[in-house]
Motif scaffolding. Structure first.
Motif, PDB file in Angstrom:
ATOM      1  N   THR A  57       0.838  -1.191   0.000  1.00  0.00           N
ATOM      2  CA  THR A  57       0.000   0.000   0.000  1.00  0.00           C
ATOM      3  C   THR A  57       0.876   1.246   0.000  1.00  0.00           C
ATOM      4  OG1 THR A  57      -0.084  -0.003   2.403  1.00  0.00           O
ATOM      5  CG2 THR A  57      -1.862  -1.145   1.243  1.00  0.00           C
ATOM      6  N   ILE A  58       0.427   2.272  -0.613  1.00  0.00           N
ATOM      7  CA  ILE A  58       1.148   3.536  -0.675  1.00  0.00           C
ATOM      8  C   ILE A  58       0.334   4.568   0.083  1.00  0.00           C
ATOM      9  CG2 ILE A  58       2.033   5.345  -2.190  1.00  0.00           C
ATOM     10  CD1 ILE A  58       2.339   3.238  -4.356  1.00  0.00           C
ATOM     11  N   ASP A  59       0.973   5.157   1.086  1.00  0.00           N
ATOM     12  CA  ASP A  59       0.323   6.178   1.887  1.00  0.00           C
ATOM     13  C   ASP A  59       0.371   7.490   1.109  1.00  0.00           C
ATOM     14  OD1 ASP A  59      -0.452   8.094   3.710  1.00  0.00           O
ATOM     15  OD2 ASP A  59       0.586   7.172   5.397  1.00  0.00           O
ATOM     16  N   ALA A  60      -0.792   7.908   0.627  1.00  0.00           N
ATOM     17  CA  ALA A  60      -0.842   9.123  -0.188  1.00  0.00           C
ATOM     18  C   ALA A  60      -0.357  10.334   0.595  1.00  0.00           C
ATOM     19  CB  ALA A  60      -2.265   9.351  -0.691  1.00  0.00           C
ATOM     20  N   GLY A  61      -0.709  10.379   1.887  1.00  0.00           N
ATOM     21  CA  GLY A  61      -0.271  11.500   2.716  1.00  0.00           C
ATOM     22  C   GLY A  61       1.234  11.561   2.841  1.00  0.00           C
ATOM     23  N   LEU A  63       3.444  10.360   0.700  1.00  0.00           N
ATOM     24  CA  LEU A  63       4.019  10.755  -0.581  1.00  0.00           C
ATOM     25  C   LEU A  63       3.890  12.257  -0.808  1.00  0.00           C
ATOM     26  CD1 LEU A  63       2.892   7.884  -2.986  1.00  0.00           C
ATOM     27  CD2 LEU A  63       5.122   8.242  -1.926  1.00  0.00           C
ATOM     28  N   GLU A  64       2.767  12.826  -0.398  1.00  0.00           N
ATOM     29  CA  GLU A  64       2.578  14.263  -0.542  1.00  0.00           C
ATOM     30  C   GLU A  64       3.548  15.036   0.351  1.00  0.00           C
ATOM     31  OE1 GLU A  64       1.042  17.900  -1.859  1.00  0.00           O
ATOM     32  OE2 GLU A  64       1.026  15.865  -2.688  1.00  0.00           O
ATOM     33  N   ARG A  67       6.915  14.925  -1.254  1.00  0.00           N
ATOM     34  CA  ARG A  67       6.969  15.834  -2.407  1.00  0.00           C
ATOM     35  C   ARG A  67       7.212  17.284  -1.956  1.00  0.00           C
ATOM     36  NH1 ARG A  67       4.092  19.428  -4.918  1.00  0.00           N
ATOM     37  NH2 ARG A  67       2.372  19.258  -3.436  1.00  0.00           N
ATOM     38  N   ARG A 117      11.269   2.529   3.200  1.00  0.00           N
ATOM     39  CA  ARG A 117      11.343   3.968   3.449  1.00  0.00           C
ATOM     40  C   ARG A 117      12.554   4.244   4.339  1.00  0.00           C
ATOM     41  NH1 ARG A 117       8.562   7.017   0.245  1.00  0.00           N
ATOM     42  NH2 ARG A 117       8.091   8.582   1.826  1.00  0.00           N
ATOM     43  N   SER A 139      12.030   7.870   0.052  1.00  0.00           N
ATOM     44  CA  SER A 139      12.235   6.638  -0.711  1.00  0.00           C
ATOM     45  C   SER A 139      13.703   6.301  -0.876  1.00  0.00           C
ATOM     46  CB  SER A 139      11.571   6.751  -2.093  1.00  0.00           C
ATOM     47  OG  SER A 139      12.077   7.889  -2.786  1.00  0.00           O
TER      48      SER A 139
END
Length: 282
Positions: A57-61, A63-64, A67, A117, A139
């Motif tokens: 699963t990729i935690d969208a929060g 990744l944001e 970024r 991570r 990453s």
């Protein structure tokens, strides 16, 4: 020889005659074979289906957040900037740090995640805080380390240790005071002059107990400066006064200048109070 005189020999007997199977025996044999096939089919093991592997699963929060952190870091080499600062401001030793990075210590922080991570924290001599850490993971290790260095530099800038450009700052007042002290000390050996004065005016009954190996009536003490940066200050006490001269108000980058400055201040007092001639001679 006439053809009629030739005697034909009989063919050799067959070694084994083919045995014929009755139709009843054949049918009985086939029935047994068919029954065995049915039994084999029914006892065939049922294939076990392995549980499907859970998808990563990729935690969208997360990744944001990564970024935004990358945007904040930009293309600057924050690790290099922090190292430049440390080299310009040598610090007292921190256990575990590499010799060329004394005063900066990076530590990898374990991340509890199903995907790979990385996070780093950095400690340095000027603060008891850790900067970076597991609150924001990346990453790759390089970005995690750059982020930790960036947060450390933010602290240094916020506490006026560095300019907002990320370059090391110079305290104008401290620089001016150091310059004035250097001019005041000049090229004179004030430590030697004070010792000459003491030898010419020995103390027979000192009011203070001199440290082991020290000249009675002259008591130098190194000040304990509460700073991660290597700075030095000395005070001196003389028999003629209850004051101390020198001190932590004006630290120096080396012990020799700090001691010379303390001796100069003591000689100034001796001259002002008519214990020494104005030229500082014994």
């Amino acid at each position: 020889m006439d053809r009629k005189d030739v005697v034909l020999e009989a063919p050799p007997p067959l070694q084994k005659q083919m045995e014929l199977q009755s139709i009843e025996d054949f049918e009985a044999e086939m029935a047994i074979f068919d029954a065995a096939k049915v039994m084999t089919a029914t006892t065939k093991p049922i294939p076990q289906h392995l549980p499907k592997k859970s998808k990563r699963t990729i935690d969208a929060g997360a990744l944001e957040a990564e970024r935004k952190a990358r945007e904040e870091m930009g293309n600057e080499n924050w690790i290099g900037k922090l190292l430049e600062y440390r080299q310009a401001h040598p610090a007292r030793l921190i256990s575990g740090a590499l010799p060329r990075n004394q005063g900066i210590e990076y530590k990898e922080v374990p991340i509890n995640s199903s995907i790979i991570r990385f996070a780093f924290a950095v400690e340095f001599a000027e603060s008891s805080q850790q900067f970076g850490g597991a609150n924001l993971s990346f990453s790759n290790k390089k970005d995690a380390k750059q982020w930790a260095a960036k947060k450390a530099l933010d602290w240094l800038i916020g506490n006026n240790c560095m300019a907002s450009t990320g370059k090391r700052t110079i305290d104008a007042e401290a620089l001016e005071a150091k310059k004035a002290a250097g001019e005041e000390i000049g090229n004179n050996n004030w430590v030697g002059k004070l010792l000459e004065y003491r030898n010419a005016h020995p103390v027979t009954a000192p009011s203070r107990v001199a440290p082991s190996g020290a000249r009675p009536g002259l008591d130098y003490k190194e000040e304990n400066l509460n700073s991660g940066i290597i700075r030095f200050a000395y005070t001196i006490e003389i028999e003629e006064s209850t004051q101390t001269f020198g001190g932590a108000d004006l630290p120096f980058s080396n012990k020799q200048d700090a001691k010379q400055y303390a001796a100069k201040k003591a000689i100034d007092w001796l001259i002002a109070n008519n214990h020494m001639p104005s030229d500082g001679s014994a």
